[in-house]
Write a protein that holds these residues in place. Structure first.
Motif, short mmCIF file in Angstrom:
data_model
loop_
_atom_site.label_atom_id
_atom_site.label_comp_id
_atom_site.label_asym_id
_atom_site.label_seq_id
_atom_site.Cartn_x
_atom_site.Cartn_y
_atom_site.Cartn_z
N ARG A 68 0.71 -1.06 0.01
CA ARG A 68 -0.15 0.40 -0.21
C ARG A 68 0.73 1.50 0.04
O ARG A 68 0.23 2.38 -0.47
N GLU A 69 2.24 1.68 0.84
CA GLU A 69 2.94 2.31 0.78
C GLU A 69 2.81 2.59 -0.18
O GLU A 69 3.29 3.74 -1.19
N ALA A 103 -0.55 5.26 -7.76
CA ALA A 103 -1.45 5.08 -7.52
C ALA A 103 -1.48 7.49 -8.73
O ALA A 103 -2.67 7.60 -9.27
N PHE A 107 -5.41 5.90 -6.41
CA PHE A 107 -5.00 5.20 -4.41
C PHE A 107 -6.28 4.73 -4.68
O PHE A 107 -5.99 3.38 -4.30
N ASP A 108 -6.97 3.90 -5.98
CA ASP A 108 -8.42 2.69 -5.34
C ASP A 108 -7.62 1.97 -6.56
O ASP A 108 -8.70 1.10 -6.50
N PHE A 163 2.28 1.27 -3.37
CA PHE A 163 1.56 2.01 -4.39
C PHE A 163 0.41 3.31 -4.04
O PHE A 163 0.76 3.73 -5.62
N GLN A 164 0.63 3.84 -3.34
CA GLN A 164 -0.41 5.34 -2.88
C GLN A 164 1.09 6.33 -3.10
O GLN A 164 0.68 7.73 -3.75
N THR A 165 2.46 6.11 -3.27
CA THR A 165 3.12 7.14 -3.70
C THR A 165 3.95 6.59 -4.55
O THR A 165 4.61 8.12 -5.39
N TYR A 176 -0.92 -5.82 -2.51
CA TYR A 176 -2.15 -4.50 -1.83
C TYR A 176 -2.98 -4.53 -3.70
O TYR A 176 -4.12 -4.16 -2.74
N LEU A 221 -7.93 -4.30 -4.57
CA LEU A 221 -8.48 -3.02 -4.87
C LEU A 221 -10.21 -3.56 -5.78
O LEU A 221 -10.14 -4.33 -5.48
#
Length: 267
Positions: A186-187, A194, A199-200, A189-191, A256, A260
């Motif tokens: 998640r860390e 995304a 984000f999703d 992917f989100q940075t 991760y 989703l």
């Protein structure tokens, strides 16, 4: 002034990319300014770049190299074993050897992509020149106009040094992800991811005819294919990859991604 000029140029490039995508009704196209990154090569290629570039050619050489697709079925393709696959798709390396590189002994051991052809995992660690020579034999009828000798060496390097063991994070009975640190995924992917996928994971939709295909959908249905994209990037588009980072990071990202959303956002 230089900073302002740079900001304006960057904004213009971003807007140009959006306009290009809207004009073509494809949010996955790249602007002309990205041509070198997507299809070119650095003056001094690093090992991660070389392996990722070879992996993209393995995936879809025409798209990766900005070449025209071949018309007709590959004469070396075993139509006797599988008459369902025809045309350019039969010229893609992955079509015979699989996204997991195991061919008839892997995920393509059955189903619509079965060919009975062995994987490329037996070539791991072999000399690149030897592999490149094999890629020019009668079973691989690629001309230098399709894939140049230099480009074929990238494929050979990928075959020799770029393969990963999909069985280390996939349950082959269910074709699902069973390893990975979801929180670290998640860390990452989100940075990074995304920026393009949201984000999703639903900012891009590859679906058609009422069906939706998002990052989450793909990670659940074809995780072996998605891992190739994570490590090498999707062909013909301005996408980053994680080839330069530890392999476990890629496993974390796909773990991760498989969590989703699968359904379209509520309007």
């Amino acid at each position: 002034m230089k900073r302002i000029g740079f900001a304006v140029s960057a904004l213009s490039l971003s807007l140009a990319a959006v306009a290009y995508a809207d004009d073509e009704n494809k949010d996955y196209m790249h602007p002309g300014a990205a041509q070198d990154f997507v299809h070119g090569a650095p003056e001094y290629p690093s090992e991660p770049w070389l392996l990722a570039a070879g992996g993209r050619i393995y995936d879809d050489w025409a798209s990766a190299l900005d070449r025209d697709e071949v018309e007709g079925t590959n004469p070396a393709y075993p139509v006797g074993a599988n008459a369902d696959q025809t045309g350019y798709g039969t010229w893609r390396c992955k079509e015979c050897h699989g996204w997991d590189y195991l061919g008839k002994d892997g995920i393509y051991s059955k189903g619509s992509h079965f060919t009975g052809i062995a994987g490329i995992n037996g070539a791991i660690g072999k000399p690149v020149d030897q592999i490149a020579a094999t890629l020019r034999d009668a079973n691989h009828p690629y001309t230098v106009e399709m894939i140049s000798d230099e480009e074929m060496l990238r494929v050979a390097a990928f075959v020799s040094r770029g393969q990963v063991d999909m069985r280390s994070f996939l349950d082959y009975e269910t074709r699902t992800v069973n390893k990975g640190d979801v929180n670290r995924g998640r860390e990452i992917f989100q940075t990074t991811c995304a920026a393009c996928h949201g984000f999703d994971g639903r900012l891009m939709d590859w679906g058609s005819d009422g069906n939706h295909n998002y990052v989450g959908t793909e990670a659940v249905e074809v995780p072996d294919e998605v891992m190739n994209k994570i490590l090498n990037a999707h062909t013909g588009v301005q996408m980053i990859n994680l080839r330069a980072f530890p392999f476990e990071y890629a496993v974390d990202v796909i773990a991760y991604a498989a969590t989703l959303p699968l359904d379209p956002p509520k309007q």
